[in-house]
Motif scaffolding. Structure first.
Motif, PDB file in Angstrom:
ATOM      1  N   ALA A 126      15.544  -7.188 -90.535  1.00 30.38           N
ATOM      2  CA  ALA A 126      14.615  -7.072 -91.670  1.00 30.38           C
ATOM      3  C   ALA A 126      14.420  -8.437 -92.303  1.00 30.38           C
ATOM      4  O   ALA A 126      13.286  -8.862 -92.584  1.00 30.38           O
ATOM      5  CB  ALA A 126      15.154  -6.071 -92.695  1.00 30.38           C
ATOM      6  N   VAL A 127      15.526  -9.148 -92.498  1.00 30.10           N
ATOM      7  CA  VAL A 127      15.450 -10.465 -93.142  1.00 30.10           C
ATOM      8  C   VAL A 127      14.642 -11.443 -92.301  1.00 30.10           C
ATOM      9  O   VAL A 127      13.772 -12.151 -92.817  1.00 30.10           O
ATOM     10  CB  VAL A 127      16.877 -11.020 -93.399  1.00 30.10           C
ATOM     11  CG1 VAL A 127      16.812 -12.472 -93.894  1.00 30.10           C
ATOM     12  CG2 VAL A 127      17.606 -10.146 -94.402  1.00 30.10           C
ATOM     13  N   SER A 128      14.885 -11.456 -90.986  1.00 32.62           N
ATOM     14  CA  SER A 128      14.146 -12.439 -90.182  1.00 32.62           C
ATOM     15  C   SER A 128      12.669 -12.081 -90.077  1.00 32.62           C
ATOM     16  O   SER A 128      11.817 -12.970 -90.022  1.00 32.62           O
ATOM     17  CB  SER A 128      14.786 -12.650 -88.808  1.00 32.62           C
ATOM     18  OG  SER A 128      14.980 -11.422 -88.176  1.00 32.62           O
ATOM     19  N   THR A 129      12.353 -10.790 -90.086  1.00 31.14           N
ATOM     20  CA  THR A 129      10.942 -10.389 -90.087  1.00 31.14           C
ATOM     21  C   THR A 129      10.246 -10.879 -91.353  1.00 31.14           C
ATOM     22  O   THR A 129       9.123 -11.409 -91.310  1.00 31.14           O
ATOM     23  CB  THR A 129      10.827  -8.848 -90.006  1.00 31.14           C
ATOM     24  OG1 THR A 129      11.435  -8.424 -88.788  1.00 31.14           O
ATOM     25  CG2 THR A 129       9.396  -8.379 -90.042  1.00 31.14           C
ATOM     26  N   VAL A 130      10.914 -10.712 -92.479  1.00 28.31           N
ATOM     27  CA  VAL A 130      10.315 -11.149 -93.751  1.00 28.31           C
ATOM     28  C   VAL A 130      10.195 -12.673 -93.780  1.00 28.31           C
ATOM     29  O   VAL A 130       9.148 -13.222 -94.148  1.00 28.31           O
ATOM     30  CB  VAL A 130      11.151 -10.645 -94.954  1.00 28.31           C
ATOM     31  CG1 VAL A 130      10.617 -11.239 -96.256  1.00 28.31           C
ATOM     32  CG2 VAL A 130      11.145  -9.127 -95.000  1.00 28.31           C
ATOM     33  N   ARG A 131      11.257 -13.348 -93.355  1.00 29.55           N
ATOM     34  CA  ARG A 131      11.239 -14.812 -93.369  1.00 29.55           C
ATOM     35  C   ARG A 131      10.104 -15.348 -92.488  1.00 29.55           C
ATOM     36  O   ARG A 131       9.312 -16.192 -92.911  1.00 29.55           O
ATOM     37  CB  ARG A 131      12.578 -15.362 -92.881  1.00 29.55           C
ATOM     38  CG  ARG A 131      12.682 -16.887 -92.938  1.00 29.55           C
ATOM     39  CD  ARG A 131      13.806 -17.391 -92.054  1.00 29.55           C
ATOM     40  NE  ARG A 131      15.088 -16.804 -92.398  1.00 29.55           N
ATOM     41  CZ  ARG A 131      15.927 -17.326 -93.282  1.00 29.55           C
ATOM     42  NH1 ARG A 131      15.630 -18.444 -93.888  1.00 29.55           N
ATOM     43  NH2 ARG A 131      17.078 -16.733 -93.536  1.00 29.55           N
ATOM     44  N   ASP A 132      10.008 -14.826 -91.272  1.00 30.07           N
ATOM     45  CA  ASP A 132       8.982 -15.304 -90.338  1.00 30.07           C
ATOM     46  C   ASP A 132       7.578 -15.056 -90.893  1.00 30.07           C
ATOM     47  O   ASP A 132       6.714 -15.924 -90.842  1.00 30.07           O
ATOM     48  CB  ASP A 132       9.110 -14.586 -88.979  1.00 30.07           C
ATOM     49  CG  ASP A 132      10.359 -14.993 -88.240  1.00 30.07           C
ATOM     50  OD1 ASP A 132      11.036 -15.948 -88.698  1.00 30.07           O
ATOM     51  OD2 ASP A 132      10.686 -14.357 -87.222  1.00 30.07           O
ATOM     52  N   THR A 133       7.369 -13.836 -91.397  1.00 31.19           N
ATOM     53  CA  THR A 133       6.037 -13.498 -91.918  1.00 31.19           C
ATOM     54  C   THR A 133       5.716 -14.368 -93.132  1.00 31.19           C
ATOM     55  O   THR A 133       4.594 -14.880 -93.259  1.00 31.19           O
ATOM     56  CB  THR A 133       5.963 -12.009 -92.292  1.00 31.19           C
ATOM     57  OG1 THR A 133       6.401 -11.224 -91.187  1.00 31.19           O
ATOM     58  CG2 THR A 133       4.554 -11.607 -92.666  1.00 31.19           C
ATOM     59  N   ALA A 134       6.677 -14.542 -94.006  1.00 37.27           N
ATOM     60  CA  ALA A 134       6.452 -15.330 -95.226  1.00 37.27           C
ATOM     61  C   ALA A 134       6.046 -16.755 -94.876  1.00 37.27           C
ATOM     62  O   ALA A 134       5.102 -17.314 -95.457  1.00 37.27           O
ATOM     63  CB  ALA A 134       7.703 -15.331 -96.094  1.00 37.27           C
ATOM     64  N   LEU A 135       6.721 -17.348 -93.911  1.00 42.57           N
ATOM     65  CA  LEU A 135       6.401 -18.729 -93.556  1.00 42.57           C
ATOM     66  C   LEU A 135       5.054 -18.811 -92.865  1.00 42.57           C
ATOM     67  O   LEU A 135       4.282 -19.738 -93.079  1.00 42.57           O
ATOM     68  CB  LEU A 135       7.515 -19.328 -92.684  1.00 42.57           C
ATOM     69  CG  LEU A 135       8.853 -19.488 -93.418  1.00 42.57           C
ATOM     70  CD1 LEU A 135       9.934 -20.032 -92.492  1.00 42.57           C
ATOM     71  CD2 LEU A 135       8.709 -20.399 -94.638  1.00 42.57           C
ATOM     72  N   ARG A 136       4.745 -17.802 -92.035  1.00 40.56           N
ATOM     73  CA  ARG A 136       3.477 -17.832 -91.302  1.00 40.56           C
ATOM     74  C   ARG A 136       2.265 -17.703 -92.227  1.00 40.56           C
ATOM     75  O   ARG A 136       1.236 -18.317 -92.009  1.00 40.56           O
ATOM     76  CB  ARG A 136       3.445 -16.705 -90.273  1.00 40.56           C
ATOM     77  CG  ARG A 136       3.457 -17.245 -88.847  1.00 40.56           C
ATOM     78  CD  ARG A 136       3.435 -16.117 -87.844  1.00 40.56           C
ATOM     79  NE  ARG A 136       4.412 -15.093 -88.179  1.00 40.56           N
ATOM     80  CZ  ARG A 136       4.373 -13.847 -87.724  1.00 40.56           C
ATOM     81  NH1 ARG A 136       3.392 -13.464 -86.947  1.00 40.56           N
ATOM     82  NH2 ARG A 136       5.298 -12.972 -88.053  1.00 40.56           N
ATOM     83  N   VAL A 137       2.371 -16.843 -93.243  1.00 42.39           N
ATOM     84  CA  VAL A 137       1.210 -16.629 -94.123  1.00 42.39           C
ATOM     85  C   VAL A 137       1.259 -17.513 -95.367  1.00 42.39           C
ATOM     86  O   VAL A 137       0.390 -17.428 -96.223  1.00 42.39           O
ATOM     87  CB  VAL A 137       1.061 -15.143 -94.551  1.00 42.39           C
ATOM     88  CG1 VAL A 137       0.919 -14.260 -93.331  1.00 42.39           C
ATOM     89  CG2 VAL A 137       2.210 -14.682 -95.427  1.00 42.39           C
ATOM     90  N   GLY A 138       2.273 -18.358 -95.474  1.00 40.89           N
ATOM     91  CA  GLY A 138       2.387 -19.204 -96.652  1.00 40.89           C
ATOM     92  C   GLY A 138       2.620 -18.389 -97.908  1.00 40.89           C
ATOM     93  O   GLY A 138       2.020 -18.656 -98.963  1.00 40.89           O
ATOM     94  N   ALA A 139       3.480 -17.366 -97.829  1.00 40.19           N
ATOM     95  CA  ALA A 139       3.721 -16.478 -98.971  1.00 40.19           C
ATOM     96  C   ALA A 139       4.251 -17.261-100.167  1.00 40.19           C
ATOM     97  O   ALA A 139       5.098 -18.132-100.017  1.00 40.19           O
ATOM     98  CB  ALA A 139       4.702 -15.379 -98.588  1.00 40.19           C
ATOM     99  N   ARG A 140       3.744 -16.945-101.344  1.00 40.75           N
ATOM    100  CA  ARG A 140       4.216 -17.575-102.581  1.00 40.75           C
ATOM    101  C   ARG A 140       5.209 -16.688-103.309  1.00 40.75           C
ATOM    102  O   ARG A 140       5.782 -17.078-104.319  1.00 40.75           O
ATOM    103  CB  ARG A 140       3.034 -17.872-103.489  1.00 40.75           C
ATOM    104  CG  ARG A 140       2.055 -18.919-102.932  1.00 40.75           C
ATOM    105  CD  ARG A 140       2.593 -20.339-103.063  1.00 40.75           C
ATOM    106  NE  ARG A 140       2.949 -20.664-104.447  1.00 40.75           N
ATOM    107  CZ  ARG A 140       2.082 -21.070-105.360  1.00 40.75           C
ATOM    108  NH1 ARG A 140       0.824 -21.235-105.042  1.00 40.75           N
ATOM    109  NH2 ARG A 140       2.480 -21.335-106.583  1.00 40.75           N
ATOM    110  N   LEU A 141       5.358 -15.451-102.814  1.00 40.84           N
ATOM    111  CA  LEU A 141       6.398 -14.576-103.348  1.00 40.84           C
ATOM    112  C   LEU A 141       6.773 -13.572-102.273  1.00 40.84           C
ATOM    113  O   LEU A 141       6.061 -13.421-101.275  1.00 40.84           O
ATOM    114  CB  LEU A 141       5.962 -13.878-104.645  1.00 40.84           C
ATOM    115  CG  LEU A 141       4.783 -12.925-104.652  1.00 40.84           C
ATOM    116  CD1 LEU A 141       4.876 -12.013-105.877  1.00 40.84           C
ATOM    117  CD2 LEU A 141       3.472 -13.683-104.707  1.00 40.84           C
ATOM    118  N   LEU A 142       7.915 -12.915-102.471  1.00 44.20           N
ATOM    119  CA  LEU A 142       8.348 -11.875-101.537  1.00 44.20           C
ATOM    120  C   LEU A 142       8.181 -10.524-102.214  1.00 44.20           C
ATOM    121  O   LEU A 142       8.619 -10.315-103.337  1.00 44.20           O
ATOM    122  CB  LEU A 142       9.808 -12.088-101.123  1.00 44.20           C
ATOM    123  CG  LEU A 142      10.137 -13.391-100.382  1.00 44.20           C
ATOM    124  CD1 LEU A 142      11.595 -13.366 -99.902  1.00 44.20           C
ATOM    125  CD2 LEU A 142       9.196 -13.632 -99.202  1.00 44.20           C
ATOM    126  N   GLY A 143       7.532  -9.601-101.535  1.00 42.42           N
ATOM    127  CA  GLY A 143       7.351  -8.268-102.102  1.00 42.42           C
ATOM    128  C   GLY A 143       6.363  -7.483-101.267  1.00 42.42           C
ATOM    129  O   GLY A 143       5.685  -8.064-100.422  1.00 42.42           O
TER     130      GLY A 143
END
Ligand SMILES: [Zn+2]
Ligand SMILES: [Zn+2]
Length: 270
Positions: free
Chosen positions: A79-96
């Motif tokens: 779960a953590v690596s999925t969130v991390r990868d997606t966040a970096l790919r889309v340039g996420a400014r927050l997690l949620g």
């Protein structure tokens, strides 16, 4: 200028008319929005580019929703690596959105808690704010924010409809409260009383589109253009002019987001 702090523009509900939805939002003065992207829903990921094209002012947030925590039992790291990868790919400014939902209980509570705590630790590590979904689970939510966040997590209670005591506890954590269209519903008198007591500098607003359309659009698909109804209601509860409230919310939103991290400034690469 209005800011929708929580909507699901990559949801299939907007598949057919995203450019029109964005155009209506802009005509209504809603120029910025946080698009919540389900980290483990590839159908949403393929729509990221379309969302950005239709609405360049959108920023992305991503996480594993509590409804989807079940499959991560015994593999929280995935779960953590999925969130991390997606966040970096889309340039996420927050997690949620992340958190706990004991109303639907779609995933076992123990698993929801583990997935939530792991994502809080990730947010602290990445130094990103979080958007929290909590339903009938406020005590456990605060406990996990305190334990896993260790005083270093910052964020927003999305779709806040809680009591004055819950508002107080969220504020004590340094959190913002994002008010949904529910505040316009005729039977939401108790929520209106609570919202009237929230300090101005901690208020955000959201549509949670495509869900939860405010009056007078109730029952229809919600969209960011309807945010002005909610801002109007919140402004009147604080005896404020709509423009002044909108300016305050903009200031709050920028403070909430903080400065962008250098490594999340890249464009989405989907
Ligand atoms: Zn939610
Ligand atoms: Zn949502």
């Amino acid at each position: 200028m209005f800011i929708d702090s929580h909507c699901h523009l990559a949801d299939e509900a907007f598949l057919a008319d995203l450019p029109e939805v964005a155009a209506r939002a802009h005509s209504a003065g809603v120029m910025r929005a946080v698009c919540i992207l389900s980290a483990d829903t590839p159908e949403e990921h393929v729509r990221v580019e379309a969302v950005q094209t239709a609405w360049p002012g959108v920023i992305f947030a991503t996480a594993v929703h509590p409804h989807r925590a079940g499959p991560y039992e015994d593999r929280i790291g995935d779960a953590v690596s999925t969130v991390r990868d997606t966040a970096l790919r889309v340039g996420a400014r927050l997690l949620g959105e992340m958190g706990l939902d004991y109303h639907y209980d779609f995933a076992p509570r123990a698993v929801q808690q583990e997935v939530f705590a792991a994502q809080i630790r990730l947010a602290v590590e990445l130094d990103l704010p979080v958007a929290i979904h909590t339903r009938e689970a406020f005590d456990d939510t605060v406990r996990i924010l305190e334990e896993a966040g260790a005083g270093r997590v910052r964020g927003v209670m999305h779709c806040f409809t809680g009591t004055a005591m819950e508002a107080r506890r969220a504020l004590d954590l340094g959190f913002y409260l994002s008010i949904p269209g529910i505040v316009t519903f005729p039977k939401a008198g108790a929520l209106r009383d609570v919202v009237a007591g929230i300090p101005l500098e901690r208020i955000l607003v959201e549509t949670d589109s495509p869900y939860l359309a405010p009056v007078p659009h109730r029952g229809k698909r919600n969209e960011p253009a309807f945010l002005s109804e909610t801002v109007r209601q919140v402004a009147s509860l604080h005896a404020s002019a709509v423009e002044a409230m909108a300016g305050q919310i903009q200031t709050n939103f920028d403070r909430f987001l903080g400065a962008p991290r250098v490594d999340t400034l890249s464009k989405p690469v989907f």
